[in-house]
Motif scaffolding. Structure first.
Motif, PDB file in Angstrom:
ATOM      1  N   ARG A 178       8.093  -6.524  -2.148  1.00  0.00           N
ATOM      2  CA  ARG A 178       7.435  -5.232  -2.056  1.00  0.00           C
ATOM      3  C   ARG A 178       5.978  -5.424  -1.641  1.00  0.00           C
ATOM      4  N   LEU A 179       5.494  -4.467  -0.904  1.00  0.00           N
ATOM      5  CA  LEU A 179       4.088  -4.493  -0.547  1.00  0.00           C
ATOM      6  C   LEU A 179       3.589  -3.069  -0.582  1.00  0.00           C
ATOM      7  N   GLN A 180       2.379  -2.907  -1.073  1.00  0.00           N
ATOM      8  CA  GLN A 180       1.834  -1.566  -1.142  1.00  0.00           C
ATOM      9  C   GLN A 180       0.341  -1.685  -0.922  1.00  0.00           C
ATOM     10  N   VAL A 181      -0.196  -0.835  -0.075  1.00  0.00           N
ATOM     11  CA  VAL A 181      -1.628  -0.846   0.225  1.00  0.00           C
ATOM     12  C   VAL A 181      -2.116   0.587   0.133  1.00  0.00           C
ATOM     13  N   GLU A 182      -3.306   0.760  -0.402  1.00  0.00           N
ATOM     14  CA  GLU A 182      -3.856   2.102  -0.456  1.00  0.00           C
ATOM     15  C   GLU A 182      -5.365   2.000  -0.295  1.00  0.00           C
ATOM     16  N   GLY A 183      -5.972   3.084   0.095  1.00  0.00           N
ATOM     17  CA  GLY A 183      -7.413   3.051   0.216  1.00  0.00           C
ATOM     18  C   GLY A 183      -7.922   4.266   0.945  1.00  0.00           C
ATOM     19  N   PRO A 184      -9.224   4.354   1.078  1.00  0.00           N
ATOM     20  CA  PRO A 184      -9.805   5.514   1.744  1.00  0.00           C
ATOM     21  C   PRO A 184      -9.717   5.381   3.267  1.00  0.00           C
ATOM     22  N   LEU A 185      -9.489   6.501   3.915  1.00  0.00           N
ATOM     23  CA  LEU A 185      -9.618   6.539   5.372  1.00  0.00           C
ATOM     24  C   LEU A 185     -10.998   7.065   5.709  1.00  0.00           C
ATOM     25  N   ASP A 186     -11.413   8.012   4.880  1.00  0.00           N
ATOM     26  CA  ASP A 186     -12.736   8.582   5.020  1.00  0.00           C
ATOM     27  C   ASP A 186     -13.203   8.719   3.578  1.00  0.00           C
ATOM     28  N   LYS A 187     -14.179   7.933   3.233  1.00  0.00           N
ATOM     29  CA  LYS A 187     -14.458   7.759   1.816  1.00  0.00           C
ATOM     30  C   LYS A 187     -14.625   9.086   1.082  1.00  0.00           C
ATOM     31  N   ASN A 188     -13.947   9.161  -0.046  1.00  0.00           N
ATOM     32  CA  ASN A 188     -13.974  10.327  -0.934  1.00  0.00           C
ATOM     33  C   ASN A 188     -13.321  11.579  -0.348  1.00  0.00           C
ATOM     34  N   LYS A 189     -12.866  11.512   0.874  1.00  0.00           N
ATOM     35  CA  LYS A 189     -12.222  12.689   1.457  1.00  0.00           C
ATOM     36  C   LYS A 189     -10.757  12.425   1.746  1.00  0.00           C
ATOM     37  N   THR A 190     -10.503  11.342   2.426  1.00  0.00           N
ATOM     38  CA  THR A 190      -9.140  11.076   2.869  1.00  0.00           C
ATOM     39  C   THR A 190      -8.713   9.712   2.384  1.00  0.00           C
ATOM     40  N   SER A 191      -7.531   9.670   1.869  1.00  0.00           N
ATOM     41  CA  SER A 191      -7.027   8.374   1.445  1.00  0.00           C
ATOM     42  C   SER A 191      -5.578   8.249   1.864  1.00  0.00           C
ATOM     43  N   PHE A 192      -5.116   7.021   1.873  1.00  0.00           N
ATOM     44  CA  PHE A 192      -3.714   6.798   2.231  1.00  0.00           C
ATOM     45  C   PHE A 192      -3.084   5.881   1.212  1.00  0.00           C
ATOM     46  N   ILE A 193      -1.781   5.933   1.144  1.00  0.00           N
ATOM     47  CA  ILE A 193      -1.035   4.967   0.352  1.00  0.00           C
ATOM     48  C   ILE A 193       0.221   4.651   1.144  1.00  0.00           C
ATOM     49  N   ALA A 194       0.483   3.377   1.308  1.00  0.00           N
ATOM     50  CA  ALA A 194       1.657   2.988   2.083  1.00  0.00           C
ATOM     51  C   ALA A 194       2.402   1.926   1.312  1.00  0.00           C
ATOM     52  N   GLY A 195       3.693   2.012   1.308  1.00  0.00           N
ATOM     53  CA  GLY A 195       4.482   1.029   0.577  1.00  0.00           C
ATOM     54  C   GLY A 195       5.730   0.692   1.346  1.00  0.00           C
ATOM     55  N   GLY A 196       6.207  -0.497   1.124  1.00  0.00           N
ATOM     56  CA  GLY A 196       7.453  -0.891   1.773  1.00  0.00           C
ATOM     57  C   GLY A 196       8.185  -1.904   0.923  1.00  0.00           C
ATOM     58  N   PHE A 242      20.807  -0.302  -6.781  1.00  0.00           N
ATOM     59  CA  PHE A 242      19.363  -0.168  -6.980  1.00  0.00           C
ATOM     60  C   PHE A 242      18.928   1.209  -6.523  1.00  0.00           C
ATOM     61  N   SER A 243      17.894   1.757  -7.159  1.00  0.00           N
ATOM     62  CA  SER A 243      17.467   3.064  -6.690  1.00  0.00           C
ATOM     63  C   SER A 243      16.490   2.913  -5.537  1.00  0.00           C
ATOM     64  N   ALA A 244      16.430   3.963  -4.736  1.00  0.00           N
ATOM     65  CA  ALA A 244      15.745   3.865  -3.451  1.00  0.00           C
ATOM     66  C   ALA A 244      14.262   4.229  -3.532  1.00  0.00           C
ATOM     67  N   PHE A 245      13.700   4.227  -4.728  1.00  0.00           N
ATOM     68  CA  PHE A 245      12.288   4.586  -4.850  1.00  0.00           C
ATOM     69  C   PHE A 245      11.473   3.330  -5.122  1.00  0.00           C
ATOM     70  N   ASN A 246      10.422   3.160  -4.390  1.00  0.00           N
ATOM     71  CA  ASN A 246       9.570   1.988  -4.536  1.00  0.00           C
ATOM     72  C   ASN A 246       8.651   2.180  -5.740  1.00  0.00           C
ATOM     73  N   PRO A 247       8.816   1.374  -6.776  1.00  0.00           N
ATOM     74  CA  PRO A 247       8.022   1.596  -7.996  1.00  0.00           C
ATOM     75  C   PRO A 247       6.522   1.399  -7.776  1.00  0.00           C
ATOM     76  N   GLU A 248       6.153   0.740  -6.693  1.00  0.00           N
ATOM     77  CA  GLU A 248       4.726   0.479  -6.484  1.00  0.00           C
ATOM     78  C   GLU A 248       3.966   1.721  -6.010  1.00  0.00           C
ATOM     79  N   VAL A 249       4.659   2.694  -5.487  1.00  0.00           N
ATOM     80  CA  VAL A 249       3.941   3.884  -5.026  1.00  0.00           C
ATOM     81  C   VAL A 249       4.252   5.109  -5.880  1.00  0.00           C
ATOM     82  N   VAL A 250       5.263   4.991  -6.732  1.00  0.00           N
ATOM     83  CA  VAL A 250       5.618   6.150  -7.559  1.00  0.00           C
ATOM     84  C   VAL A 250       4.621   6.288  -8.700  1.00  0.00           C
TER      85      VAL A 250
END
Lengths: 920, 375
Positions: free
Chosen positions: A384-402, A330-338
């Motif tokens: 798989r789990l992936q969460v994303e969202g703003p840290l500071d609306k419209n300025k900072t966002s994050f995306i995390a996957g595992g 299997f390849s090591a890239f999480n399709p949910e964040v790519v």
């Protein structure tokens, strides 16, 4: 549609200021409508609000729309309703009247300070910056067309203007890459991975269209007065809305100078039926023409006759040395964040270097800047789990996957003697993007993957990739952009065996590298643009350490001395288009590589084969000493001539240098293969490639066809003496046989990007021939004659297609045929050490039987209500639908005194799979 | 170590989906007739055997073709020459070479076709003695292992081969025999007793070891052979005769490459099979191919006996009743063999109790009746 932030200011700016003044915001609406025509909706709103609506029903957009409002102001609701249509509106609060118009906007009052504020009319418009340019002026609308105006009327009489901007997802604010901006079919550009684009064209009025994968096509009129910025928010294609033709990269394949490049977005990758239903980026790559693998269980891929270590795999700028999990399955890239994957196999941009065959660029998405969203999936092998969202609306966002596996159930199926074995892997991603201001952005990316396998509590094997990078992007002037990237890559593996008291050991290998890159793009005008930059990469490689596994072990610590090297490079590319039909991309990269101390280096008699007898001296170099420097120019040239908007011809020449080499003498690349840096005895590999291609689009650019030819030479490729020990070898140079290679081929591809049926069919003819040039004749493979490389598979046909039956049901099929790979067959038998044994002679003179496989999958989506809390989907399918026992290898072994031949298939049965995904 | 792991990885996959099937690609065999040389010059008092054969085709089941009519001479740097004489087809033997550890030796081979082969210079080595041979048992069977200890100035490379001998006992110790020409059952003569037999085998895998990674010249628990559970070999008594040889680094590499090429394939990450030569070359024909490595070392040997009373060797051996009138049907050809006699109340023979051949006569299990001299 237009940017929601801008729209109130532009479409109904006057009204909003009025509304604010008169405290009329109290008119709010709570409603939910499913698939209604706009006319019907307006009538509903009329009832709800008590306002009187004026409109010409004949001029309204006839499409059906679904939308929901929850205690939202009337103008917001109307904005939503008119999004992306040619209509505009004005609200007269005191008189409770709404005017829906097409061309002329009714002004219900004069705005306060409209002229005084000058350009910056968009009060509260977050995207406007302080420069005195006019932004995104939507001055009027012609029928069925949006209208943009760029720049101020007072342009100083310059005939050519530069438009820059960002294409963003209107819902999430995420930049949209690879979206084509086509002005008057003559001026075109494509947004980059940050959604940015720039185009230069003479001032005037033009039709504009914006098209891309997964977005609604946007057409508008544009009036260009002078240089300016135009940010465009596009709407994701929502399937329940009107039929939208989504065309991918409509003409970019014809227009761009680059050839031998392929880009796959995650949506199309997910459609390809995958082994155990695990969306696999590397396997998707192997469906492209010119990309092959030795077999189903091998790590990595071969591009145009290059070996696996000649691919630079960049994941968010970091180098991945082992891109797979579970021994290459299997390849090591999480399709949910790519987000997407880009493969350069022909003209490699001068920005990239260090590998001969290709660059694979895997990019993650940026997090959603507006809402917290996520997805989760359950399959046979991983969750798989992936969460994303703003840290500071419209300025900072994050995306995390595992992702994590529960592959241990596989072990449960093994014979009892293996019941204590364990296998596990996981990978984690984190991405943060931060907008400092409109011209400065920061990106952080972190990645960790880990694999562990233990055999009966005895031998354990583990490997890890760790990467992080930080990027600062800055728009210096409107024509000059720069980015500064710094990062750290880490790869290591370790095997350990502890059961035998005396022999307990632990064997480790590690690569660490630190890098910085500084890239600029300068867009002078439609004729000239430039890419340039510098980069620096510091390698630190621990080639092997063998240490006692526990107290009492007699193992003597054996550590191969650490190697370090510095690779610096500078590059410059000039893209020159004398006419819109003709363009040249001339790139030059100069790489300078230095092998650094501390290191003990053996020197051998010049011109003699390197071995113990020809060793002349051993020199001990101090730390930081530049022991040996290699360097040279690398040329990246390509040109394009477009006969007409749907037909073009391209040609290119590329040269490359590679300073790090994988040491492997197995037929398939195994995950314990180690790497070696070039040193005074191991020269860098060099390669050159010429290629030509013909590109033709059919049926209004919905079918892309191409044919490309290439010829390539590889110098100083490494091979090894028979039986050479590569791990813990302190003088590997004595076991190396240098090899020259040549590869040539033709790649044909037909790709349909639009419609119910999409996909591609590709045919590749390719050969790769190696020739041993060992100084010592006895070590010359096949007596110095040419022989095919392990991955030489001349014919390859791949069909990847998906058929959308309706919005909730899709069918995908993948089938592939290829010539069997070369193999060394025995030429006779002999009797030795108590058994009949086989005798080998010339390498790779036969082939294993041909390969054919067909996979099928069905994708079932839940309903598409936009405001539903979660969306779920099921994927069911079959890998190897025909259950063909495709050979992975054919081998002969001596068993109980006689010789037996076997054919080994890795996946010799039908493998059904099911996968459940949920988005929130 | 690593290889083992990959094999396990393959196993994981194979249990799920992979499959291995016999395959014969019907290959042409151009590699026929190459001279194959195998042997160890024993510097001590024991005999030296060099075996000369020719390589043969991939097709069919021919036996290795012995090279007859060759002359084999051991030449020392001290000018000594000692011939080896053919004692059986392809085996060239010398009783005692008495080589010196301070000299080097070459082997010169002249074959019947006029070609002359010469080995590189070989230095005789002294092999450390075998420390002990042990047995380890687990659910799947039993494994023999060897421990050895050499001095620092002895070679750190080892090779082993072995002979196995094991006793088998028939399920029934029958005192009866069917005499076909007279169609009668009579008592066995002492020479006709077939209860106790012995079987023999020799090693057919290349067993190598090295202590180069260790701080002492020690071989610890190197597995020699594994006997799977329910195997016949440990049913009664087993004897293992192990021989240990010291190897030079070059010779070790030769054997290791041969092992890689011919025994270790079939994993996901197979080594690339490659050409194998050795330390012999043809001196009057550049195109004549010869394969083999002549080593020179003393031989350390050790024999152990193993008896495992709880070892299970299942045999299905029922007794059937054979009426007197049908003994010809049952006993001709040895399908069934009488074990016991059933008598009428009057004391005459009524019937025989008989069992299938392999349950009664150990030669039917390919056993050998002659007791080995070391037993």
């Amino acid at each position: 549609m237009l940017n929601k932030k801008i729209l109130p200011a532009l479409g109904s700016l006057l009204i909003i200021s009025q509304a604010a003044n008169t405290q009329e915001k109290g008119v709010t609406i709570t409603a939910k409508y499913d698939s209604l025509p706009r006319k019907e909706l307006l009538l509903q709103l009329e009832k709800k609000t008590g306002f009187f609506f004026y409109f010409d029903s004949g001029r309204l957009d006839t499409s059906k729309i679904s939308f929901q409002a929850n205690d939202e102001a009337l103008e917001i609701v109307l904005n939503k309703l008119m999004d992306g249509t040619a209509s505009t509106f004005a609200i007269d609060y005191p008189n409770k009247k709404v005017y829906i118009t097409q061309q002329i906007k009714i002004q219900t009052t004069l705005p306060r300070g409209f002229y005084a504020d000058g350009d910056n009319i968009a009060a509260g418009n977050t995207t406007a910056d302080s420069s005195k340019m006019l932004y995104n002026h939507r001055v009027s609308k012609t029928e069925q067309k949006l209208r943009f105006e760029v720049g101020s009327g007072n342009n100083g009489g310059k005939p050519v203007a530069l438009i820059q901007g960002i294409i963003r997802n209107g819902r999430t604010g995420e930049p949209m890459s690879n979206v084509s901006i086509l002005i008057d079919n003559r001026y075109s550009t494509t947004s980059n991975q940050y959604g940015e684009y720039s185009v230069s064209l003479p001032t005037g009025d033009y039709p504009l269209s914006v098209v891309g994968i997964g977005i609604r096509e946007l057409t508008a009129e544009i009036t260009v007065h002078s240089d300016g910025k135009l940010n465009i928010d596009v709407q994701q294609q929502v399937p329940t809305l009107r039929e939208v033709i989504v065309s991918a990269r409509k003409t970019s394949n014809i227009r761009s100078t680059s050839m031998g490049t392929a880009k796959l977005d995650i949506t199309s990758i997910k459609r390809i039926p995958a082994l155990f239903g695990e969306t696999d980026i590397l396997r998707a790559i192997t469906t492209l023409p010119g990309v092959k693998t030795v077999g189903e269980a091998s790590t990595g891929f071969n591009v145009r006759g290059g070996s696996t270590d000649q691919n630079l795999i960049l994941y968010n700028e970091g180098t991945i040395y082992n891109p797979s999990h579970f021994f290459g399955m299997f390849s090591a890239f999480n399709p949910e964040v790519v987000k997407d994957v880009e493969l350069f196999k022909g003209t490699i941009p001068a920005k990239y270097g260090g590998r001969l065959a290709s660059v694979l660029n895997v990019n993650n998405r940026e997090g959603n800047k507006k809402n917290i969203t996520g997805s989760a999936g359950i399959g046979a092998i991983t969750s798989r789990l992936q969460v994303e969202g703003p840290l500071d609306k419209n300025k900072t966002s994050f995306i995390a996957g595992g992702r994590t596996t529960y592959a241990n159930w596989l072990i449960g199926l093994l014979p009892a003697e293996y019941e204590k074995s364990r296998a596990s892997f996981y990978d984690i991603n984190l991405g943060i993007s931060h907008r400092i201001d409109s011209s400065n952005n920061l990106y952080f990316s972190g990645y960790l993957s880990n694999d562990k396998f233990s055999l009966n509590n005895d031998t354990t094997y583990k490997y890890t990739n760790r990467n992080f990078s930080l990027k600062w992007k800055r728009t210096l002037t409107k024509r000059l952009q720069g980015e500064l990237i710094a990062g750290y890559d880490h790869y290591e593996f370790e095997t350990a065996s502890l059961n035998n008291e005396t022999n307990a050991y632990s064997l480790a290998f590690r690569i660490r590298q630190m890098f910085t890159k500084l890239n600029f793009t300068y867009f002078k005008n439609a004729q000239h643009s430039f890419d340039f930059g510098i980069s620096s990469l510091l390698y630190k490689l621990d080639p092997g350490s063998y240490t006692p596994g526990k107290a009492g072990s007699l193992v003597v610590t054996d550590i191969v001395q650490t190697e370090q090297a510095l690779e610096n490079a500078a590059y410059f590319t000039h893209i020159y288009s004398p006419t819109p039909d003709l363009s040249f991309s001339t790139g030059l990269r100069y790489s300078l590589y230095s092998f650094l101390g501390p290191k003990q280096v053996n020197y051998y008699a010049p011109g003699e084969p390197k071995n113990e007898n020809t060793l002349t001296s051993t020199v001990d170099y101090k730390s930081g000493k530049f022991i040996k420097t290699y360097g040279g120019p690398e040329i990246r040239f390509s040109t394009r001539y477009a006969f007409n908007p749907t037909l073009s011809v391209k040609a290119g020449f590329n040269s490359q240098r590679q300073y790090i080499h994988m040491l492997s003498n197995t037929t398939a690349i195994s995950p314990t293969d180690i790497w070696k840096l070039s040193d005074p005895n191991v020269k860098p590999q060099r390669g050159e490639q010429v290629s030509v291609g013909l590109y033709k689009n059919l049926k209004s650019n919905t079918i892309e066809t191409s044919v490309e030819f290439y010829y390539k030479r590889i110098h100083d490729y490494l091979d090894y003496k028979p039986g050479a020990k590569l791990v813990l070898n302190h003088s590997i140079e004595t076991d190396v046989i240098s090899t020259e290679g040549k590869a040539y081929g033709a790649e044909l591809m037909i790709r349909k990007t639009v419609g119910k049926l999409t996909g591609w069919i590709s045919y590749t003819y390719s050969r790769v021939l190696l020739r041993s040039t060992a100084q010592d004749q006895q070590w010359q493979i096949n007596n110095g004659r040419e022989y095919p490389a392990n991955y030489d598979k001349p014919h390859d046909v791949t069909l990847t297609s998906s058929f959308r039956i309706n919005h909730r049901l899709g069918l995908s099929m993948n089938s592939t045929y290829s010539t069997g790979r070369p193999i060394t067959y025995p030429i006779g038998r002999f009797y030795y050490a108590g058994s009949a044994r086989v005798l080998y002679s010339d390498r790779n003179q036969h082939r294993i039987p041909d390969y054919f496989r067909m996979d099928l999958s069905v994708n079932i989506e839940g309903n598409h209500k936009v405001k539903k809390l979660t969306h779920n989907s099921w994927t069911v399918g079959c890998y190897n639908l025909l259950g063909r026992k495709n050979p992975y290898s054919v081998y002969f072994v001596s068993e109980d005194g006689s010789v037996n031949g076997y054919k080994l298939s890795v996946f010799g049965n039908i493998i059904p799979f099911i996968n459940y995904n949920i988005r929130f | 170590m690593i290889k083992k792991l990959f094999f396990a990885a393959l196993l994981v996959v194979s249990t799920l989906v992979a499959c291995k099937e016999k395959f014969d690609p019907q290959l042409p065999s151009p590699g026929v007739g190459y001279l194959i040389v195998e042997g160890n010059l024993n510097p001590g008092n024991d005999s030296t055997v060099i075996r000369l054969t020719r390589s043969y085709s991939m097709q069919g089941r021919p036996l290795p073709l012995a090279e007859m009519n060759a002359t084999v001479i051991v030449e020392g740097t001290d000018g000594s020459t000692q011939p080896l004489l053919m004692t059986s087809a392809g085996f060239y033997t010398a009783r005692r070479l008495n080589l010196s550890f301070t000299q080097q030796y070459k082997v010169r081979i002249k074959t019947g076709d006029g070609k002359e082969y010469l080995s590189q210079l070989i230095t005789p080595l002294t092999t450390p003695s075998i420390d002990s041979i042990g047995l380890k048992r687990n659910e799947s069977g039993a494994s023999f292992y060897v421990n050895s200890k050499g001095t620092e100035n002895q070679s750190k490379y080892y090779r082993w081969d072995y002979d196995e001998t094991w006793e088998i006992n028939s399920y029934y110790n029958s005192l009866l025999i069917y005499q076909e020409n007279a169609n009668l059952v009579r008592d066995r003569l002492p020479a006709e007793m077939e209860f106790q037999c012995w079987k023999y085998d020799t090693s057919s895998t290349i067993l190598l070891g090295a202590s180069t990674a260790l701080s002492a010249n020690v071989i610890n628990e190197k597995t020699l052979l594994t006997i799977p559970k329910l195997d016949e070999r440990l049913a009664v008594r087993h004897s293992l005769m192990l021989r240990q040889y010291s190897l030079s680094k070059d010779a070790y590499n030769f054997y290791e490459l041969m092992k890689k090429n011919t025994e270790s394939l079939g994993t996901l990450f197979d080594p690339q099979p490659s050409e194998l030569r050795g330390n012999i070359s043809c001196i009057n024909d550049n195109n004549a191919i010869v394969i083999g490595y002549i080593t020179a070392s003393t031989v350390s040997s050790k024999r152990i006996f193993t008896t495992l009373p709880d070892w299970i060797y299942p045999q299905i051996c029922e007794l059937d009743t054979v009426p007197l009138d049908s003994i010809q049907d049952f006993f001709v050809g040895g399908g069934m063999i009488p074990v016991l006699t059933g008598y009428t109340p009057r004391g005459t023979v009524d019937y025989y109790l008989a069992s299938p051949g392999p349950c009664v006569e150990c030669t039917r299990r390919r056993g050998n009746l002659a007791r080995p001299n070391f037993w």
